[in-house]
Design a protein around this motif. Structure first.
Motif, PDB file in Angstrom:
ATOM      1  N   LEU A 271      -3.620   4.375  10.551  1.00 25.00           N
ATOM      2  CA  LEU A 271      -2.304   4.380  11.195  1.00 25.00           C
ATOM      3  C   LEU A 271      -1.492   3.173  10.748  1.00 25.00           C
ATOM      4  N   TYR A 272      -2.127   1.999  10.731  1.00 22.78           N
ATOM      5  CA  TYR A 272      -1.443   0.787  10.279  1.00 22.78           C
ATOM      6  C   TYR A 272      -0.966   0.934   8.836  1.00 22.78           C
ATOM      7  N   LEU A 273      -1.852   1.438   7.976  1.00 21.87           N
ATOM      8  CA  LEU A 273      -1.533   1.521   6.553  1.00 21.87           C
ATOM      9  C   LEU A 273      -0.407   2.506   6.277  1.00 21.87           C
ATOM     10  N   ARG A 274      -0.439   3.646   6.968  1.00 22.86           N
ATOM     11  CA  ARG A 274       0.628   4.621   6.742  1.00 22.86           C
ATOM     12  C   ARG A 274       1.969   4.085   7.234  1.00 22.86           C
ATOM     13  N   TYR A 275       1.948   3.321   8.324  1.00 23.29           N
ATOM     14  CA  TYR A 275       3.185   2.698   8.807  1.00 23.29           C
ATOM     15  C   TYR A 275       3.711   1.692   7.791  1.00 23.29           C
ATOM     16  N   LEU A 276       2.822   0.843   7.306  1.00 25.15           N
ATOM     17  CA  LEU A 276       3.232  -0.171   6.323  1.00 25.15           C
ATOM     18  C   LEU A 276       3.769   0.494   5.063  1.00 25.15           C
ATOM     19  N   GLU A 277       3.112   1.578   4.651  1.00 21.05           N
ATOM     20  CA  GLU A 277       3.568   2.295   3.466  1.00 21.05           C
ATOM     21  C   GLU A 277       4.977   2.857   3.663  1.00 21.05           C
ATOM     22  N   LYS A 278       5.256   3.364   4.848  1.00 23.04           N
ATOM     23  CA  LYS A 278       6.550   4.005   5.112  1.00 23.04           C
ATOM     24  C   LYS A 278       7.665   3.014   5.400  1.00 23.04           C
TER      25      LYS A 278
END
Length: 352
Positions: A271-278
């Motif tokens: 969840l953290y990584l997908r947020y950072l990616e977006k």
């Protein structure tokens, strides 16, 4: 202008500039002297090695001893048996003169004298390239060897061909692979934590000793935020620590956990990584990487969850450094287990 005013002007403008010029000149001179000495020692070792050829060890020791006696009489004690043996070992460890020539202005003879006695060629190349890349002092090099940095780096658990390939890319292009950037376990003995502590205690201690923590992570890590707040569907989440890795060119989210790794940690980090990616990733950056630091690690959980495919890494941390013997045994077992699995995976892929 009074004498006092002139003195103040000199101290505020001219003196700093002249000091800088003197210091820079001294540094260049020291580098030049060291470079010349490094090549001298290698050339001496090469000359001795060529003369000895394939002669038996006893004959070689006798020749080196006699040569040392003559040289010390003419040039002083620094040309004793020990120095000549170091020269010979330098040629054995680095038989290609061009490699030593390229290293001569980046690593001192003191650096090389420490590296040349590392028996494993891949480990020796690792310390050579990382020392050159990160600019370690001789004290830092010694500390990293003593803490078994190579064995704790993810690359050591890969097949030898992979290690060699990554090191060749590092030497030729200065590009660091993720396996060279991350370690397992991380040694956090500098935090001074008590026997019992909370995740908040761990995080606070890391921030209080941030410079030491970055040194353990690797010098390419740049600190960005603590408890980075992100909002998803009107719900607040907090990333324990957020870093940026300069050579990997990506954000690194670190989650600190007390106890052993649990399967649920993966979903949280994803969840953290997908947020950072977006929302946080900028043009030119690679996908963010997650690092879950746990005080214990369940190998089968990590394997079954296929964390590598999600750009997530799990590593243990140690708040107290065990005995060198225990650490060495633990790391060697981990390396052998990981390499055996990698070979099995390769064989399965070939059969398929």
């Amino acid at each position: 202008m009074s004498d006092k005013q002139e003195l103040m002007l000199i101290e505020s403008t001219l003196l700093p500039e002249i000091r800088q010029l003197i210091d820079q000149s001294r540094q260049r001179a020291a580098v030049a002297v060291n470079a010349e000495l490094t090549m001298l020692y290698w050339d001496v070792g090469s000359a001795i090695s060529e003369m000895l050829g394939g002669q038996r060890a006893e004959y070689g020791r006798e020749i080196v001893t006699q040569l040392a006696n003559v040289l010390t009489a003419e040039y002083g004690r620094k040309w004793g048996v020990s120095t000549l043996r170091h020269c010979l070992r330098a040629v054995e460890a680095f038989p290609d003169r061009e490699i030593v020539y390229a290293l001569r202005t980046q690593l001192s003879w003191t650096h090389l004298r420490k590296i040349i006695f590392i028996e494993d060629p891949l480990k020796r190349e690792f310390y050579t390239e990382m020392c050159r890349l990160e600019g370690w002092s001789t004290r830092q090099l010694n500390e990293r060897i003593q803490s078994m940095l190579y064995e704790r780096t993810a690359i050591s658990k890969k097949p030898e061909k992979t290690i060699q390939s990554d090191l060749e890319i590092l030497r030729a292009d200065g590009k660091v692979s993720a396996d060279l950037a991350f370690r397992d376990p991380y040694v956090l003995d500098f935090l001074g934590l008590a026997d019992t502590y909370s995740e908040n205690d761990l995080e606070s201690s890391i921030l209080a000793e941030l410079q030491c923590f970055i040194t353990e992570l690797g010098t390419d890590f740049a600190f960005i935020a603590r408890q980075k707040r992100i909002v998803i569907d009107d719900r607040d989440y907090y990333i324990d620590l957020l870093f940026f890795h300069r050579r990997l060119k990506c954000l690194v989210a670190i989650d600190l956990k007390i106890g052993e790794f649990e399967a649920g940690f993966k979903g949280q980090m994803e969840l953290y990584l997908r947020y950072l990616e977006k929302h946080e990733r900028v043009e030119g950056e690679n996908l963010p990487v997650g690092l879950i630091l746990c005080s214990g690690k369940n190998e089968e959980h990590v394997e079954l969850l296929r964390l590598d495919e999600a750009n997530i890494r799990v590593a243990e941390y140690m708040t107290q450094l065990p005995s060198p013997e225990l650490l060495r045994q633990k790391l060697h077992e981990s390396i052998e287990r990981a390499r055996a699995k990698a070979l099995m995976d390769q064989e399965d892929a070939s059969d398929a």
